[in-house]
Design a protein around this motif. Structure first.
Motif, PDB file in Angstrom:
ATOM      1  N   ASP A  27       0.833  -1.213   0.000  1.00  0.00           N
ATOM      2  CA  ASP A  27       0.000   0.000   0.000  1.00  0.00           C
ATOM      3  C   ASP A  27       0.864   1.257   0.000  1.00  0.00           C
ATOM      4  O   ASP A  27       0.566   2.230  -0.695  1.00  0.00           O
ATOM      5  CB  ASP A  27      -0.913   0.030   1.222  1.00  0.00           C
ATOM      6  CG  ASP A  27      -2.048  -0.981   1.143  1.00  0.00           C
ATOM      7  OD1 ASP A  27      -2.319  -1.492   0.039  1.00  0.00           O
ATOM      8  OD2 ASP A  27      -2.658  -1.266   2.196  1.00  0.00           O
TER       9      ASP A  27
ATOM     10  N   LYS B 203       0.717   0.512 -11.457  1.00  0.00           N
ATOM     11  CA  LYS B 203       1.630   0.469 -10.306  1.00  0.00           C
ATOM     12  C   LYS B 203       2.430  -0.830 -10.291  1.00  0.00           C
ATOM     13  O   LYS B 203       3.492  -0.903  -9.676  1.00  0.00           O
ATOM     14  CB  LYS B 203       0.824   0.612  -9.012  1.00  0.00           C
ATOM     15  CG  LYS B 203       1.634   0.549  -7.728  1.00  0.00           C
ATOM     16  CD  LYS B 203       0.785   0.823  -6.505  1.00  0.00           C
ATOM     17  CE  LYS B 203       1.585   0.699  -5.223  1.00  0.00           C
ATOM     18  NZ  LYS B 203       0.815   1.086  -4.015  1.00  0.00           N
TER      19      LYS B 203
ATOM     20  N   LEU C 229      -4.385  -7.551  -8.194  1.00  0.00           N
ATOM     21  CA  LEU C 229      -5.480  -6.801  -8.802  1.00  0.00           C
ATOM     22  C   LEU C 229      -6.729  -6.848  -7.933  1.00  0.00           C
ATOM     23  O   LEU C 229      -7.456  -5.846  -7.822  1.00  0.00           O
ATOM     24  CB  LEU C 229      -5.780  -7.347 -10.195  1.00  0.00           C
ATOM     25  CG  LEU C 229      -4.662  -7.199 -11.242  1.00  0.00           C
ATOM     26  CD1 LEU C 229      -5.092  -7.805 -12.574  1.00  0.00           C
ATOM     27  CD2 LEU C 229      -4.244  -5.747 -11.413  1.00  0.00           C
ATOM     28  N   ARG C 230      -6.980  -7.991  -7.304  1.00  0.00           N
ATOM     29  CA  ARG C 230      -8.156  -8.100  -6.429  1.00  0.00           C
ATOM     30  C   ARG C 230      -8.026  -7.193  -5.210  1.00  0.00           C
ATOM     31  O   ARG C 230      -9.027  -6.712  -4.668  1.00  0.00           O
ATOM     32  CB  ARG C 230      -8.370  -9.552  -5.980  1.00  0.00           C
ATOM     33  CG  ARG C 230      -9.028 -10.424  -7.014  1.00  0.00           C
ATOM     34  CD  ARG C 230      -9.672 -11.654  -6.380  1.00  0.00           C
ATOM     35  NE  ARG C 230      -8.696 -12.451  -5.650  1.00  0.00           N
ATOM     36  CZ  ARG C 230      -7.949 -13.392  -6.208  1.00  0.00           C
ATOM     37  NH1 ARG C 230      -8.053 -13.634  -7.503  1.00  0.00           N
ATOM     38  NH2 ARG C 230      -7.094 -14.086  -5.480  1.00  0.00           N
ATOM     39  N   PHE C 231      -6.774  -6.974  -4.796  1.00  0.00           N
ATOM     40  CA  PHE C 231      -6.552  -6.027  -3.692  1.00  0.00           C
ATOM     41  C   PHE C 231      -6.585  -4.579  -4.181  1.00  0.00           C
ATOM     42  O   PHE C 231      -6.255  -3.665  -3.442  1.00  0.00           O
ATOM     43  CB  PHE C 231      -5.218  -6.319  -2.996  1.00  0.00           C
ATOM     44  CG  PHE C 231      -5.282  -7.460  -2.023  1.00  0.00           C
ATOM     45  CD1 PHE C 231      -6.160  -7.436  -0.952  1.00  0.00           C
ATOM     46  CD2 PHE C 231      -4.442  -8.557  -2.169  1.00  0.00           C
ATOM     47  CE1 PHE C 231      -6.220  -8.498  -0.056  1.00  0.00           C
ATOM     48  CE2 PHE C 231      -4.496  -9.621  -1.282  1.00  0.00           C
ATOM     49  CZ  PHE C 231      -5.392  -9.589  -0.216  1.00  0.00           C
ATOM     50  N   GLN C 232      -6.948  -4.419  -5.444  1.00  0.00           N
ATOM     51  CA  GLN C 232      -7.203  -3.110  -6.058  1.00  0.00           C
ATOM     52  C   GLN C 232      -5.948  -2.251  -6.224  1.00  0.00           C
ATOM     53  O   GLN C 232      -6.021  -1.028  -6.184  1.00  0.00           O
ATOM     54  CB  GLN C 232      -8.285  -2.347  -5.273  1.00  0.00           C
ATOM     55  CG  GLN C 232      -9.625  -3.077  -5.256  1.00  0.00           C
ATOM     56  CD  GLN C 232     -10.725  -2.282  -4.580  1.00  0.00           C
ATOM     57  OE1 GLN C 232     -10.469  -1.355  -3.822  1.00  0.00           O
ATOM     58  NE2 GLN C 232     -11.969  -2.643  -4.864  1.00  0.00           N
ATOM     59  N   TYR C 233      -4.794  -2.917  -6.436  1.00  0.00           N
ATOM     60  CA  TYR C 233      -3.610  -2.167  -6.839  1.00  0.00           C
ATOM     61  C   TYR C 233      -3.742  -1.856  -8.323  1.00  0.00           C
ATOM     62  O   TYR C 233      -4.116  -2.723  -9.115  1.00  0.00           O
ATOM     63  CB  TYR C 233      -2.333  -2.963  -6.570  1.00  0.00           C
ATOM     64  CG  TYR C 233      -2.094  -3.205  -5.094  1.00  0.00           C
ATOM     65  CD1 TYR C 233      -1.808  -2.133  -4.243  1.00  0.00           C
ATOM     66  CD2 TYR C 233      -2.175  -4.474  -4.549  1.00  0.00           C
ATOM     67  CE1 TYR C 233      -1.610  -2.345  -2.884  1.00  0.00           C
ATOM     68  CE2 TYR C 233      -1.980  -4.697  -3.199  1.00  0.00           C
ATOM     69  CZ  TYR C 233      -1.698  -3.628  -2.371  1.00  0.00           C
ATOM     70  OH  TYR C 233      -1.520  -3.834  -1.022  1.00  0.00           O
ATOM     71  N   GLU C 234      -3.461  -0.631  -8.701  1.00  0.00           N
ATOM     72  CA  GLU C 234      -3.591  -0.234 -10.093  1.00  0.00           C
ATOM     73  C   GLU C 234      -2.609  -1.010 -10.975  1.00  0.00           C
ATOM     74  O   GLU C 234      -1.470  -1.252 -10.574  1.00  0.00           O
ATOM     75  CB  GLU C 234      -3.327   1.266 -10.239  1.00  0.00           C
ATOM     76  CG  GLU C 234      -4.313   2.150  -9.510  1.00  0.00           C
ATOM     77  CD  GLU C 234      -3.982   3.613  -9.721  1.00  0.00           C
ATOM     78  OE1 GLU C 234      -4.067   4.090 -10.867  1.00  0.00           O
ATOM     79  OE2 GLU C 234      -3.601   4.276  -8.732  1.00  0.00           O
ATOM     80  N   GLU C 235      -3.065  -1.363 -12.161  1.00  0.00           N
ATOM     81  CA  GLU C 235      -2.197  -2.092 -13.087  1.00  0.00           C
ATOM     82  C   GLU C 235      -0.923  -1.305 -13.384  1.00  0.00           C
ATOM     83  O   GLU C 235       0.159  -1.882 -13.515  1.00  0.00           O
ATOM     84  CB  GLU C 235      -2.940  -2.385 -14.391  1.00  0.00           C
ATOM     85  CG  GLU C 235      -4.028  -3.443 -14.246  1.00  0.00           C
ATOM     86  CD  GLU C 235      -4.648  -3.795 -15.575  1.00  0.00           C
ATOM     87  OE1 GLU C 235      -3.893  -3.905 -16.572  1.00  0.00           O
ATOM     88  OE2 GLU C 235      -5.880  -3.957 -15.628  1.00  0.00           O
TER      89      GLU C 235
ATOM     90  N   ASP D 203      -3.200 -11.850 -10.137  1.00  0.00           N
ATOM     91  CA  ASP D 203      -4.646 -11.686  -9.955  1.00  0.00           C
ATOM     92  C   ASP D 203      -4.977 -11.232  -8.532  1.00  0.00           C
ATOM     93  O   ASP D 203      -5.908 -10.432  -8.332  1.00  0.00           O
ATOM     94  CB  ASP D 203      -5.370 -13.003 -10.257  1.00  0.00           C
ATOM     95  CG  ASP D 203      -5.347 -13.358 -11.739  1.00  0.00           C
ATOM     96  OD1 ASP D 203      -5.038 -12.468 -12.565  1.00  0.00           O
ATOM     97  OD2 ASP D 203      -5.629 -14.529 -12.067  1.00  0.00           O
ATOM     98  N   THR D 204      -4.217 -11.724  -7.572  1.00  0.00           N
ATOM     99  CA  THR D 204      -4.448 -11.324  -6.183  1.00  0.00           C
ATOM    100  C   THR D 204      -4.122  -9.852  -5.982  1.00  0.00           C
ATOM    101  O   THR D 204      -4.858  -9.118  -5.306  1.00  0.00           O
ATOM    102  CB  THR D 204      -3.604 -12.187  -5.227  1.00  0.00           C
ATOM    103  OG1 THR D 204      -3.934 -13.570  -5.414  1.00  0.00           O
ATOM    104  CG2 THR D 204      -3.861 -11.802  -3.770  1.00  0.00           C
TER     105      THR D 204
END
Length: 284
Positions: A142, A178, A170-176, A167-168
């Motif tokens: 984060d 980044k 991305l599921r934790f909503q880290y921007e692609e 995929d994990t």
């Protein structure tokens, strides 16, 4: 230094033996060589080997920094707990992991967040992380500006592991943008092709690191990063290109990437402008 923020590069993987520690060390060395004040933090709390790789010893570790910052945060000075690695005229700081297993179990997320947050005098902070989605790792991901996600695509279970990890993230909503996907031990003659992995991931690799076992062996034996021990190695040159990309010094091949990489390039360019502002501030 209040108000200044360092660029934090998290070097992360979901499997051991991916080369993330070697990548973290050579990123730190290259950034330092380019003139940036750099700190390398070994966050493999139980089995970290940055110090062993660099042939360094220190009695002061992250555990000591934690005790100090929790006791008196106002007067805490991170420089008191860092060990300097020097090669010629270039140096970078290292924060070693705890020496004892018991101390490793006592490390708290809150303390590490505060310690990383106290490193405002550094242009770059490179985090060598463990290969798990722990509470500590998620907190530091984060905090990170860039996630350098390293993997070796040498057989199908490794590719599956890498995809599950991506995929994990991305599921934790880290921007692609980044997440910088890095293929280690890239080999054009290998059965599993990088293009096939990219199709599976639905994303392109940001960088490819070639296989060079001899160079790594020499580097470890000498206790020096590849950049200083085997400067002419193809792997060393690839690490230089990776450093160049993080500092926006892109070469010709980088400038001709596909349009799908443009957004990520713009993101790295913004980081570069941020570093320039920091360097100007620190030079005052």
């Amino acid at each position: 230094m209040q108000g200044q923020r360092s660029i934090i590069i998290a070097v992360f993987s979901t499997s051991s033996g991916s080369g993330k520690t070697i990548t973290a060390i050579n990123l730190a060395a290259g950034l330092a060589e380019e003139g940036y004040r750099t700190c390398l933090v070994d966050l493999d709390l139980q089995f970290g080997d940055v110090m062993g790789y660099l042939d360094m010893v220190s009695d002061i570790t992250l555990a000591d920094a934690q005790r100090a910052i929790l006791q008196d945060e106002e007067n805490f000075r991170i420089d008191d707990y860092l060990t300097e690695y020097r090669c010629g005229e270039t140096s970078f700081a290292v924060l070693p992991p705890p020496r004892e297993i018991n101390d490793a179990y006592q490390v708290s997320v809150e303390a590490v967040e505060k310690i990383i947050g106290s490193m405002k005098g550094f242009n770059f902070i490179v985090l060598d992380m463990t290969a798990v989605f722990s509470t500590l790792n998620l907190s530091l991901l984060d905090m990170s500006t860039v996630i350098t996600y390293v993997g070796v695509m040498d057989f199908l279970p490794a590719v599956k592991n890498y995809k599950v990890g991506y995929d994990t993230l991305l599921r934790f909503q880290y921007e692609e943008r980044k997440i910088c996907l890095v293929e280690n031990e890239a080999d054009p003659d290998r059965y599993i092709k990088a293009q096939d992995v990219e199709r599976l991931l639905g994303a392109e690799f940001f960088h490819h690191l070639p296989y060079d076992y001899q160079a790594i062996t020499t580097s470890i034996r000498m206790g020096r990063p590849l950049l200083y021990s085997v400067p002419l190695s193809p792997l060393t040159q690839s690490y230089w290109r990776l450093v160049d990309r993080f500092t926006n010094r892109r070469n010709t091949e980088d400038q001709h990437k596909e349009n799908s990489q443009q957004e990520k390039k713009n993101f790295i360019s913004r980081l570069w402008r941020k570093v320039n502002r920091q360097k100007a501030y620190l030079a005052r």
